[in-house]
Design a protein around this motif. Structure first.
Motif, PDB file in Angstrom:
ATOM      1  N   UNK A   1       3.566 -13.228 -25.805  1.00 27.06           N
ATOM      2  CA  UNK A   1       3.456 -11.986 -26.574  1.00 27.06           C
ATOM      3  C   UNK A   1       2.012 -11.507 -26.613  1.00 27.06           C
ATOM      4  N   UNK A   2       1.086 -12.406 -26.883  1.00 25.53           N
ATOM      5  CA  UNK A   2      -0.329 -12.034 -26.958  1.00 25.53           C
ATOM      6  C   UNK A   2      -0.829 -11.547 -25.604  1.00 25.53           C
ATOM      7  N   UNK A   3      -0.369 -12.145 -24.516  1.00 23.34           N
ATOM      8  CA  UNK A   3      -0.779 -11.685 -23.181  1.00 23.34           C
ATOM      9  C   UNK A   3      -0.317 -10.257 -22.929  1.00 23.34           C
ATOM     10  N   UNK A   4       0.922  -9.954 -23.305  1.00 23.27           N
ATOM     11  CA  UNK A   4       1.442  -8.594 -23.129  1.00 23.27           C
ATOM     12  C   UNK A   4       0.628  -7.608 -23.960  1.00 23.27           C
ATOM     13  N   UNK A   5       0.298  -7.982 -25.190  1.00 21.51           N
ATOM     14  CA  UNK A   5      -0.477  -7.089 -26.053  1.00 21.51           C
ATOM     15  C   UNK A   5      -1.880  -6.881 -25.493  1.00 21.51           C
ATOM     16  N   UNK A   6      -2.505  -7.941 -24.999  1.00 20.31           N
ATOM     17  CA  UNK A   6      -3.830  -7.812 -24.388  1.00 20.31           C
ATOM     18  C   UNK A   6      -3.775  -6.873 -23.184  1.00 20.31           C
ATOM     19  N   UNK A   7      -2.760  -7.051 -22.348  1.00 19.37           N
ATOM     20  CA  UNK A   7      -2.627  -6.223 -21.156  1.00 19.37           C
ATOM     21  C   UNK A   7      -2.418  -4.757 -21.524  1.00 19.37           C
ATOM     22  N   UNK A   8      -1.507  -4.497 -22.467  1.00 16.52           N
ATOM     23  CA  UNK A   8      -1.245  -3.123 -22.881  1.00 16.52           C
ATOM     24  C   UNK A   8      -2.432  -2.539 -23.628  1.00 16.52           C
TER      25      UNK A   8
ATOM     26  N   UNK B   1       0.835  -1.209   0.000  1.00 15.35           N
ATOM     27  CA  UNK B   1       0.000   0.000   0.000  1.00 15.35           C
ATOM     28  C   UNK B   1       0.864   1.251   0.000  1.00 15.35           C
ATOM     29  N   UNK B   2       1.982   1.220   0.739  1.00 15.93           N
ATOM     30  CA  UNK B   2       2.862   2.396   0.756  1.00 15.93           C
ATOM     31  C   UNK B   2       3.562   2.583  -0.583  1.00 15.93           C
ATOM     32  N   UNK B   3       3.932   1.459  -1.216  1.00 13.23           N
ATOM     33  CA  UNK B   3       4.558   1.564  -2.543  1.00 13.23           C
ATOM     34  C   UNK B   3       3.568   2.136  -3.549  1.00 13.23           C
ATOM     35  N   UNK B   4       2.316   1.655  -3.485  1.00 17.54           N
ATOM     36  CA  UNK B   4       1.300   2.150  -4.414  1.00 17.54           C
ATOM     37  C   UNK B   4       1.001   3.620  -4.181  1.00 17.54           C
ATOM     38  N   UNK B   5       1.049   4.053  -2.924  1.00 15.15           N
ATOM     39  CA  UNK B   5       0.738   5.445  -2.607  1.00 15.15           C
ATOM     40  C   UNK B   5       1.738   6.408  -3.229  1.00 15.15           C
ATOM     41  N   UNK B   6       2.963   5.937  -3.489  1.00 13.78           N
ATOM     42  CA  UNK B   6       3.993   6.811  -4.062  1.00 13.78           C
ATOM     43  C   UNK B   6       4.023   6.739  -5.589  1.00 13.78           C
ATOM     44  N   UNK B   7       3.199   5.891  -6.172  1.00 16.41           N
ATOM     45  CA  UNK B   7       3.182   5.733  -7.622  1.00 16.41           C
ATOM     46  C   UNK B   7       2.097   6.605  -8.254  1.00 16.41           C
ATOM     47  N   UNK B   8       2.285   7.028  -9.502  1.00 19.24           N
ATOM     48  CA  UNK B   8       1.254   7.797 -10.194  1.00 19.24           C
ATOM     49  C   UNK B   8       0.025   6.927 -10.436  1.00 19.24           C
TER      50      UNK B   8
ATOM     51  N   UNK C   1      -3.083   1.692 -11.231  1.00 18.35           N
ATOM     52  CA  UNK C   1      -4.169   0.953 -11.855  1.00 18.35           C
ATOM     53  C   UNK C   1      -3.635  -0.227 -12.661  1.00 18.35           C
ATOM     54  N   UNK C   2      -2.540  -0.014 -13.385  1.00 19.45           N
ATOM     55  CA  UNK C   2      -1.937  -1.101 -14.145  1.00 19.45           C
ATOM     56  C   UNK C   2      -1.470  -2.210 -13.205  1.00 19.45           C
ATOM     57  N   UNK C   3      -0.911  -1.826 -12.054  1.00 23.93           N
ATOM     58  CA  UNK C   3      -0.472  -2.812 -11.064  1.00 23.93           C
ATOM     59  C   UNK C   3      -1.646  -3.600 -10.506  1.00 23.93           C
ATOM     60  N   UNK C   4      -2.747  -2.909 -10.247  1.00 26.97           N
ATOM     61  CA  UNK C   4      -3.934  -3.588  -9.720  1.00 26.97           C
ATOM     62  C   UNK C   4      -4.503  -4.575 -10.734  1.00 26.97           C
ATOM     63  N   UNK C   5      -4.516  -4.187 -12.007  1.00 24.65           N
ATOM     64  CA  UNK C   5      -4.968  -5.124 -13.035  1.00 24.65           C
ATOM     65  C   UNK C   5      -4.051  -6.344 -13.092  1.00 24.65           C
ATOM     66  N   UNK C   6      -2.748  -6.116 -12.947  1.00 23.05           N
ATOM     67  CA  UNK C   6      -1.796  -7.223 -12.965  1.00 23.05           C
ATOM     68  C   UNK C   6      -2.024  -8.154 -11.782  1.00 23.05           C
ATOM     69  N   UNK C   7      -2.282  -7.578 -10.612  1.00 21.34           N
ATOM     70  CA  UNK C   7      -2.561  -8.392  -9.427  1.00 21.34           C
ATOM     71  C   UNK C   7      -3.814  -9.222  -9.630  1.00 21.34           C
ATOM     72  N   UNK C   8      -4.856  -8.603 -10.224  1.00 21.40           N
ATOM     73  CA  UNK C   8      -6.096  -9.337 -10.486  1.00 21.40           C
ATOM     74  C   UNK C   8      -5.849 -10.489 -11.459  1.00 21.40           C
TER      75      UNK C   8
ATOM     76  N   UNK D   1      -7.346   8.101  -8.666  1.00 23.25           N
ATOM     77  CA  UNK D   1      -7.274   6.819  -9.370  1.00 23.25           C
ATOM     78  C   UNK D   1      -8.532   6.593 -10.205  1.00 23.25           C
ATOM     79  N   UNK D   2      -9.684   6.931  -9.632  1.00 23.84           N
ATOM     80  CA  UNK D   2     -10.938   6.752 -10.348  1.00 23.84           C
ATOM     81  C   UNK D   2     -10.980   7.641 -11.589  1.00 23.84           C
ATOM     82  N   UNK D   3     -10.493   8.865 -11.470  1.00 20.71           N
ATOM     83  CA  UNK D   3     -10.475   9.791 -12.608  1.00 20.71           C
ATOM     84  C   UNK D   3      -9.641   9.207 -13.746  1.00 20.71           C
ATOM     85  N   UNK D   4      -8.505   8.605 -13.407  1.00 19.42           N
ATOM     86  CA  UNK D   4      -7.660   8.000 -14.427  1.00 19.42           C
ATOM     87  C   UNK D   4      -8.325   6.757 -15.017  1.00 19.42           C
ATOM     88  N   UNK D   5      -8.969   5.960 -14.158  1.00 14.64           N
ATOM     89  CA  UNK D   5      -9.589   4.724 -14.622  1.00 14.64           C
ATOM     90  C   UNK D   5     -10.736   5.006 -15.582  1.00 14.64           C
ATOM     91  N   UNK D   6     -11.472   6.094 -15.341  1.00 14.58           N
ATOM     92  CA  UNK D   6     -12.595   6.464 -16.191  1.00 14.58           C
ATOM     93  C   UNK D   6     -12.194   7.439 -17.287  1.00 14.58           C
TER      94      UNK D   6
END
Length: 441
Positions: free
Chosen positions: A404-411, A3-10, A15-22, A108-113
């Motif tokens: 490769x396809x997984x990376x493209x889907x994620x990006x 949580x502290x690491x995420x708090x210091x990130x843009x 959001x990208x990290x949260x999607x990766x965790x999911x 975060x919500x503003x960026x997500x939407x």
């Protein structure tokens, strides 16, 4: 620590990290023995989870034969979370529990939407909740009229729920191995599924404005571009698919009457943009049709929607800027509203990054993966647009190809968020240089 690491990130990086965790959590669930009918590899579990979270629909596991009910349920939950958006889902949970939503979470919500201001964010989230519930419930009820008589109340009801959620979230996952090919002439399938895809892909901002504001004159430039662009792409796509495939015995030609052929062309025109269902064999279409489908997949759906791709408004602004250049105009406008230079530069960056991503992935695939160039480039484009259509090539992917396809889907799903961070990072120049001449074209 996390949580502290995420708090210091843009926000986009968070959001990208949260999607990766999911995705990782989803892969762990898919790897459990009771979710599949056979032992699967870690790569297959990761690929399935990535495809579900990014609402793509490309599969290396047969959803009907190789996933149990629990496996299909995991996929459905991942689709809902990925399509709705993690921060939107978090707001709904916080609101239900009566918890406050601070300024950091609003960022975060503003960026997500994909919004530029904090105004009306929570109102937009409430609109999203109402639209999601009403659309998916109505879709499931209507689809049950087709599935229940065929499969019974329990199995038919599950098929209806799964396809309703998958269609609204523009995911393209189906509980049938052959997709919806066997239901190509069913009226409800040809109305409800495309209707859900359009509603989910047009964007919540557009839905809110259409519902709350006066027709046309009260709509913003964004809504006008989305409505006009969506109608044009659907109609043009339908007519071109019908023209190219009318006499192809493996696709539209297999239907006896013109009405069924037009229905299949309509269905594929809508679905091709970002959903990935199919009522014809996409692998059997002519090469020209495949290129047309690739172009539609790249365009994709709208911002703040469940769809992927470059987005309709991005392509619209690009075309308007090109038209302005050839007409020697110094500013851009549409429907009585001007478009700023910053938006044009953002569009150029988005298009350039998309082109580089698709080219790089296609190059890596052709260099390491056996297969026809058209099949490979089609697969990469489908992954980038989070569409899910395939020329029967996904099952032939090697381990590296799946990566490769997984990376493209994620990006393709979170790339614009990360790009938005770089575009928003402004460093005032300390030195101004004299203009130089560059010969272009």
């Amino acid at each position: 620590m996390l949580s502290r690491w995420l708090a210091r990130r843009p926000p986009p990086a968070v959001l990208a990290t949260l999607y990766l965790i999911l995705i990782i959590i989803g892969a762990a669930l898919m790897y459990l023995p009771f979710t599949t009918t056979r032992p699967i590899t870690v790569m297959e579990a990761l690929f399935t989870s990535t495809s579900a979270v990014t609402v793509t629909g490309l599969v290396v596991l047969d959803t009907q034969l190789e996933l149990t009910f629990w496996g299909q349920l995991v996929v459905l939950i991942l689709i809902q979370l990925g399509g709705l958006g993690l921060m939107t889902f978090a707001v709904l949970v916080f609101s239900a529990l009566g918890m406050s939503f601070g300024i950091i979470h609003q960022t975060y919500l503003r960026e997500d939407l994909n919004q530029t201001s904090y105004e009306s964010l929570l109102a937009l989230v409430r609109t999203i909740l109402r639209v999601v519930v009403l659309a998916e419930v109505a879709g499931a009820l209507l689809l049950s009229l087709t599935f229940v008589p065929r499969f019974g109340i329990v199995e038919g009801g599950w098929h209806a729920i799964f396809h309703s959620v998958s269609a609204f979230n523009n995911a393209g996952f189906s509980t049938f191995s052959s997709g919806l090919v066997d239901l190509a002439t069913d009226p409800l399938i040809n109305i409800v599924i495309p209707g859900l895809v359009i509603l989910g892909g047009i964007g919540y901002v557009v839905i809110s404005e259409v519902r709350m504001r006066k027709f046309w004159t009260g709509w913003s430039l964004h809504t006008r571009l989305m409505i006009v662009g969506t109608i044009f792409l659907i109609v043009a796509g339908m007519l071109l698919i019908a023209l190219l495939e009318w006499n192809n015995p493996a696709t539209l030609g297999r239907f006896d009457d013109p009405g069924s052929r037009f229905a299949a062309a309509w269905f594929q025109s809508v679905i091709t943009r970002t959903a990935g269902f199919n009522t014809i064999d996409v692998g059997a279409v002519h090469d020209a049709t495949a290129l047309l489908i690739m172009a539609l997949m790249i365009v994709g759906a709208g911002p703040t929607s469940t769809g992927g791709g470059l987005k309709v408004t991005t392509v619209a602004v690009l075309l308007l800027a090109t038209l302005a250049f050839f007409r020697r105009r110094t500013h851009i406008w549409a429907f009585g509203r001007s478009i700023g230079l910053e938006e044009v530069l953002k569009v150029m960056a988005l298009v350039a990054i998309a082109a580089m991503l698709i080219f790089t992935a296609t190059f890596l695939m052709t260099a390491t993966q056996d297969g026809h160039f058209l099949d490979i480039s089609f697969e990469v484009t489908s992954a980038f647009g989070t569409v899910g259509l395939s020329r029967n090539f996904t099952f032939d992917l090697t381990g590296f190809g799946q990566g490769v396809i997984m990376v493209v889907m994620f990006l393709g799903r979170v790339g614009p968020l990360t790009l938005g961070f770089f575009l928003a990072t402004r460093v005032p120049p300390r030195v101004r240089y004299p203009e130089g001449q560059v010969h272009l074209g």
